[in-house]
Scaffold this motif. Sequence first.
Motif, PDB file in Angstrom:
ATOM      1  N   MET A   1     -26.377  23.309 -26.650  1.00 38.04           N
ATOM      2  CA  MET A   1     -26.542  22.394 -25.524  1.00 38.04           C
ATOM      3  C   MET A   1     -27.850  21.616 -25.616  1.00 38.04           C
ATOM      4  SD  MET A   1     -25.126  24.765 -22.406  1.00 38.04           S
ATOM      5  CE  MET A   1     -25.460  23.522 -21.157  1.00 38.04           C
TER       6      MET A   1
ATOM      7  N   SER B   1     -28.151  17.889 -26.533  1.00 38.96           N
ATOM      8  CA  SER B   1     -27.990  16.805 -25.566  1.00 38.96           C
ATOM      9  C   SER B   1     -29.269  16.006 -25.411  1.00 38.96           C
ATOM     10  CB  SER B   1     -27.572  17.363 -24.205  1.00 38.96           C
ATOM     11  OG  SER B   1     -28.585  18.212 -23.675  1.00 38.96           O
TER      12      SER B   1
ATOM     13  N   GLU C   1     -21.264  15.302 -24.552  1.00 41.44           N
ATOM     14  CA  GLU C   1     -21.685  16.132 -23.423  1.00 41.44           C
ATOM     15  C   GLU C   1     -20.538  16.837 -22.695  1.00 41.44           C
ATOM     16  OE1 GLU C   1     -24.293  14.074 -20.802  1.00 41.44           O
ATOM     17  OE2 GLU C   1     -25.905  13.895 -22.285  1.00 41.44           O
TER      18      GLU C   1
ATOM     19  N   TRP D   1     -20.239  20.365 -23.957  1.00 39.77           N
ATOM     20  CA  TRP D   1     -21.241  21.313 -23.480  1.00 39.77           C
ATOM     21  C   TRP D   1     -20.953  21.717 -22.038  1.00 39.77           C
ATOM     22  CZ3 TRP D   1     -21.907  21.778 -28.085  1.00 39.77           C
ATOM     23  CH2 TRP D   1     -22.434  20.829 -28.946  1.00 39.77           C
TER      24      TRP D   1
ATOM     25  N   SER E   1     -20.212  25.525 -20.834  1.00 40.94           N
ATOM     26  CA  SER E   1     -21.058  26.145 -19.810  1.00 40.94           C
ATOM     27  C   SER E   1     -20.237  26.536 -18.592  1.00 40.94           C
ATOM     28  CB  SER E   1     -22.190  25.193 -19.398  1.00 40.94           C
ATOM     29  OG  SER E   1     -21.687  24.011 -18.801  1.00 40.94           O
TER      30      SER E   1
END
Length: 243
Positions: free
Chosen positions: A185, A188, A201, A204, A208
């Motif tokens: 992550m 990013s 993104e 990610w 998450s």
Amino acid sequence: MDLIDHWRHVMRVLRREASGARWRLGGPVFVAGFIASLVMGAALASTSLFLPGASGPELRGYYGGSGTAVTVSAVLQLVAAVGLLWFGRGASAAVGGGQRAERATWLATFGFAVSSVLSLVLLGIAGSASNGTLVFVGRLTLAFGGPVHLFGLAGLLWFVSRGARGDDRTPRWVWRFGAVVAPLMLLSVVSIAAPPLVRVEPLWRLLSAIWVITVCLRATAGRKDADDGLRGLSLVVREGIPS
């Protein structure tokens, strides 16, 4: 450690675990709020906008013609930010990670909330601000909602997963998963210099979200320290308190 010490230890751990019934609600609020903001924003918008690389006229056209979509999306994201803060602070205390995980939670929440507020700012100035101002605020919105938010979220995954693994909590695969996803992550942050990379993104965010929901559902399964305390308490009761 005598009977009273064991009893205090067990009660302290169980009180900490009992708080999970509250903070675990924050995870679904965060994930559902964010997904709802995307769905409602897309459904209510009069046109689409890819924020990285958007020009001043494109920003003006989108924010000037999609006020309802922007407002609803921003409000839902603010609700999601509250859920993230609720979840992150609770997980930091009840599962693991401590102050470092809590600071990461605040950073992730701050980035997410500021991005939502800036989108409302864009809505308010779309009709009067210069193209340069719109582009500048648009870049800030992207930076806070992307790299800043994800950087904090990566810290939350990393520190909580490390703390849980050190405490021998289950399910162990969740903590291994978090420890692998968190460094990814951090990529990013590169999107600040290369905005097109923001297209990655969503991956990610998906990973998450899987971690957050799984922690909410399963994190309290492992209570090694409480179990150790209970075993010690039983031993003391069975063999008597040493004189």
